[in-house]
Design a protein around this motif. Structure first.
Motif, short mmCIF file in Angstrom:
data_model
loop_
_atom_site.label_atom_id
_atom_site.label_comp_id
_atom_site.label_asym_id
_atom_site.label_seq_id
_atom_site.Cartn_x
_atom_site.Cartn_y
_atom_site.Cartn_z
N ILE A 174 -22.09 90.14 42.54
CA ILE A 174 -22.98 91.30 42.42
C ILE A 174 -22.93 92.15 43.68
CG2 ILE A 174 -25.41 91.98 42.21
CD1 ILE A 174 -25.78 89.40 40.51
N LEU A 175 -22.87 91.51 44.84
CA LEU A 175 -22.82 92.24 46.12
C LEU A 175 -21.57 93.11 46.21
CD1 LEU A 175 -23.99 92.75 48.95
CD2 LEU A 175 -22.73 90.73 49.73
N LEU A 176 -20.43 92.56 45.87
CA LEU A 176 -19.18 93.34 45.92
C LEU A 176 -19.23 94.53 44.97
CD1 LEU A 176 -16.57 90.42 46.08
CD2 LEU A 176 -17.26 91.96 47.93
N ALA A 177 -19.74 94.31 43.76
CA ALA A 177 -19.84 95.40 42.78
C ALA A 177 -20.85 96.45 43.25
CB ALA A 177 -20.24 94.84 41.42
N ALA A 178 -21.96 96.02 43.84
CA ALA A 178 -22.99 96.95 44.29
C ALA A 178 -22.50 97.83 45.44
CB ALA A 178 -24.24 96.18 44.72
N LEU A 179 -21.74 97.24 46.36
CA LEU A 179 -21.20 98.03 47.48
C LEU A 179 -20.33 99.16 46.97
CD1 LEU A 179 -20.25 95.13 49.93
CD2 LEU A 179 -21.94 96.93 50.36
N TRP A 180 -19.64 98.95 45.88
CA TRP A 180 -18.72 99.96 45.33
C TRP A 180 -19.44 100.98 44.45
CZ3 TRP A 180 -15.83 99.36 40.26
CH2 TRP A 180 -14.97 100.44 40.04
N LEU A 181 -20.39 100.51 43.64
CA LEU A 181 -20.96 101.37 42.60
C LEU A 181 -22.24 102.09 43.00
CD1 LEU A 181 -20.41 99.02 39.52
CD2 LEU A 181 -19.33 101.25 39.88
N ILE A 182 -23.13 101.43 43.75
CA ILE A 182 -24.44 102.02 44.03
C ILE A 182 -24.35 102.93 45.24
CG2 ILE A 182 -26.84 101.54 44.63
CD1 ILE A 182 -26.61 98.90 43.19
N LYS A 183 -24.79 104.15 45.07
CA LYS A 183 -24.83 105.14 46.14
C LYS A 183 -26.28 105.49 46.43
CE LYS A 183 -20.34 105.33 45.99
NZ LYS A 183 -19.54 104.65 47.02
N GLU A 184 -26.57 105.72 47.70
CA GLU A 184 -27.92 106.14 48.08
C GLU A 184 -28.12 107.57 47.63
OE1 GLU A 184 -31.22 104.98 48.83
OE2 GLU A 184 -30.08 103.81 50.28
N PRO A 185 -29.15 107.86 46.80
CA PRO A 185 -29.35 109.22 46.32
C PRO A 185 -29.77 110.16 47.45
CG PRO A 185 -31.22 107.86 45.73
CD PRO A 185 -30.18 106.94 46.32
N VAL A 186 -29.43 111.43 47.26
CA VAL A 186 -29.83 112.46 48.22
C VAL A 186 -31.29 112.80 47.98
CG1 VAL A 186 -29.44 114.80 49.04
CG2 VAL A 186 -27.50 113.38 48.30
N VAL A 187 -32.13 112.61 48.98
CA VAL A 187 -33.56 112.87 48.85
C VAL A 187 -33.86 114.27 49.37
CG1 VAL A 187 -35.86 112.07 49.48
CG2 VAL A 187 -34.00 110.41 49.19
N ARG A 188 -34.47 115.08 48.52
CA ARG A 188 -34.76 116.47 48.92
C ARG A 188 -35.82 116.53 50.01
NH1 ARG A 188 -35.31 118.38 42.63
NH2 ARG A 188 -33.11 118.15 42.08
N GLU A 189 -36.87 115.75 49.82
CA GLU A 189 -37.95 115.74 50.81
C GLU A 189 -38.07 114.33 51.38
OE1 GLU A 189 -41.58 117.19 49.30
OE2 GLU A 189 -40.74 119.05 48.54
N ARG A 190 -37.83 114.21 52.65
CA ARG A 190 -37.88 112.89 53.28
C ARG A 190 -39.32 112.38 53.35
NH1 ARG A 190 -33.58 109.66 53.45
NH2 ARG A 190 -31.70 110.92 53.70
N VAL A 191 -39.50 111.12 52.97
CA VAL A 191 -40.80 110.48 53.11
C VAL A 191 -41.03 110.17 54.58
CG1 VAL A 191 -42.19 108.50 52.46
CG2 VAL A 191 -40.57 109.47 50.82
N PRO A 192 -42.19 110.47 55.12
CA PRO A 192 -42.45 110.13 56.52
C PRO A 192 -42.22 108.66 56.78
CG PRO A 192 -44.23 111.48 55.62
CD PRO A 192 -43.35 111.13 54.49
N ARG A 193 -41.49 108.35 57.86
CA ARG A 193 -41.13 106.96 58.14
C ARG A 193 -41.95 106.38 59.28
NH1 ARG A 193 -34.66 105.91 57.33
NH2 ARG A 193 -34.47 106.87 55.30
N ARG A 194 -43.09 106.96 59.58
CA ARG A 194 -43.94 106.41 60.62
C ARG A 194 -44.37 105.01 60.21
NH1 ARG A 194 -48.97 109.99 61.85
NH2 ARG A 194 -47.25 111.43 62.29
N ALA A 195 -44.13 104.06 61.07
CA ALA A 195 -44.39 102.66 60.73
C ALA A 195 -45.89 102.40 60.64
CB ALA A 195 -43.76 101.75 61.76
#
Length: 470
Positions: A174-195
């Motif tokens: 599953i890991l090998l297939a996921a590295l090839w197939l799954i792409k991080e989507p382009v996010v129009r509005e970034r969610v604030p990442r303040r921890a």
């Protein structure tokens, strides 16, 4: 659906199938593990509880982490952790190694599962395509747990360590297939990442303490002091978490999401439905193996009929949802589940499998109708940047429901055992079987209430539209 979209769906279905068979196979292998490693009953129970604590304790945090730090990154990172610690369990020679392996595996699943669900809900447009993808996903999850019982029985006959090594092999594919197939989507509005460290600590502490308290319900003979203290501590941590989130401009969990009636009803129904299903399965397993003397493999095959949902969920359920709507289909599924439990109530010491089969197949039908649509309703209408949170809430409900169902039926069964004779043991099982029935009925009532509100709202809208504008 494009070829890549199909590939992504298959990869994520593989991951949820992996999580299902991992839990089911271990449950079947527990007696063999105890025999070889010489584990006490408390330690053996701890091996199961460790996974529940990790899964339930970090699920909400895991779902939100997928929204904030990237769904693909979260999914892949924790899939690797899942792989490594599954392997550690296979090499265990002492109880503490198994405890560590199962706890971290549970934490990995808590991050990986809502991330995978949110990738589906954000990759497919809301509507028929997403519904079909989610129903296929839900069917695979259910099929993984059912088939895991059979696979676990077969692997345990070879060597119980393969119950841990098999998920390692599947994870790698599953890991090998996921590295090839799954792409991080382009996010129009970034969610604030303040921890939001305070929020993360308090919600995780709350979930861990409540999960621990629920698990302790299975052992009423150990006293109620720690159980009550754990519930109280969890409740206090939850109150602190809510107070923290209300004050922050960018909270870890936006509390307004809980104002969604369909989401709250779906999660409440999911909790009760999961509790009824896992409680029933646990009781049937004990009845067949301890009271009737059936083998592990025979018991697994007896429960295989419930796996009909893996076939029906992606094929028949989408058509029913398209024709009758999510809520009516969920309601029908819950009613069927309650009927299945009611059919099993008069079980006897000499029941044939033919007498049990109606309950098994009816429960499979009910699961096919309820599980997938609950997943849809719990994520429908939720903003894209909170899909991970919605998934975390849903799987938290499923996990706590499963733990609550198991603990409650165990407590009732132990309390009703009587003098230890076979007839008294049968009476204990009959008393405990009332618990899944009550939970399924309550879930149906909650869903039915939502259906009635939806019908009233639709009628009001139709009436308004019929009045001509002045």
């Amino acid at each position: 659906m494009s070829g890549r979209a199909r590939g992504v769906l298959l990869v994520l279905c593989g991951a949820i199938f992996l999580e299902g068979i991992d839990v089911a196979m271990l449950n079947v292998a527990l007696p063999s593990i105890r025999a070889e490693l010489g584990l006490s009953t408390a330690m053996l129970s701890g091996v199961v509880s460790a996974y529940v604590l990790g899964y339930g304790g970090f699920m909400l945090l895991g779902g939100r982490a997928a929204d904030l730090y990237g769904r693909r990154r979260t999914f892949l990172t924790w899939l690797v952790v899942f792989l490594v610690f599954s392997g550690l369990g296979g090499f265990a020679t002492e109880g503490w190694t198994l405890l560590l392996a199962r706890f971290v595996t549970g934490v990995a699943a808590a991050f990986m599962t809502p991330a995978g669900l949110s990738i589906i809900t954000t990759s497919f447009e809301e509507g028929p395509k997403r519904d079909k993808a989610l129903l296929f996903y839900a069917g695979t999850a259910a099929g993984g747990f059912t088939l895991g019982l059979v696979i676990g029985g077969l692997l345990t006959r070879i060597d119980w360590r393969w119950v841990f090594f098999t998920p390692v092999l599947l994870s790698a594919v599953i890991l090998l297939a996921a590295l090839w197939l799954i792409k991080e989507p382009v996010v129009r509005e970034r969610v604030p990442r303040r921890a939001d460290f305070a929020g993360a600590v308090t919600v995780t502490a709350a979930m861990l303490l409540i999960a621990y308290a629920v698990v302790r319900l299975e052992h009423p003979g150990q006293g109620w002091g720690w159980t009550v203290a754990s519930f109280a501590g969890g409740a206090a941590a939850l109150v602190a978490f809510v107070a923290i989130e209300r004050r922050l401009p960018a909270p870890l969990v936006r509390l307004g999401i809980l104002k969604s009636g369909p989401l709250v009803r779906a999660n409440a129904s999911a909790l009760l439905f999961a509790g009824s299903f896992f409680g029933f399965q646990f009781l049937v397993t004990l009845y067949l193996q301890e009271l009737r003397g059936w083998s592990t493999l025979e018991t697994s095959l007896a429960l295989l009929a419930v796996g009909v949902d893996a076939v029906l969920a992606p094929t028949v359920t989408p058509r029913l949802v398209a024709k009758f709507g999510h809520t009516r289909v969920i309601f029908a599924g819950l009613v069927l589940a309650a009927g299945a439990y009611a059919l099993f109530l008069p079980l006897g010491l000499d029941w044939t499998y033919a007498a049990m089969f109606p309950s098994m197949i009816t429960l499979g039908l009910g699961f096919a109708l309820a599980y997938g649509p609950l997943t849809i309703v719990a994520t429908e209408g939720i903003a894209e940047d909170e899909q991970g949170l919605a998934g975390g809430l849903l799987y938290t409900a499923f996990q706590f429901g499963a733990a609550l169902g198991l603990s409650t039926v165990t407590a009732v069964n132990v309390a009703a055992l009587g003098d230890g004779s076979r007839e008294a043991a049968l009476g204990g099982f009959r008393a405990a079987l009332v618990v899944p029935l009550v939970m399924a009925v309550l879930a149906a009532i909650i869903t039915g209430t939502g259906r009635q509100r939806g019908s009233t709202k639709d009628a009001r809208l139709a009436s308004d539209e019929a009045i001509p504008a002045s």
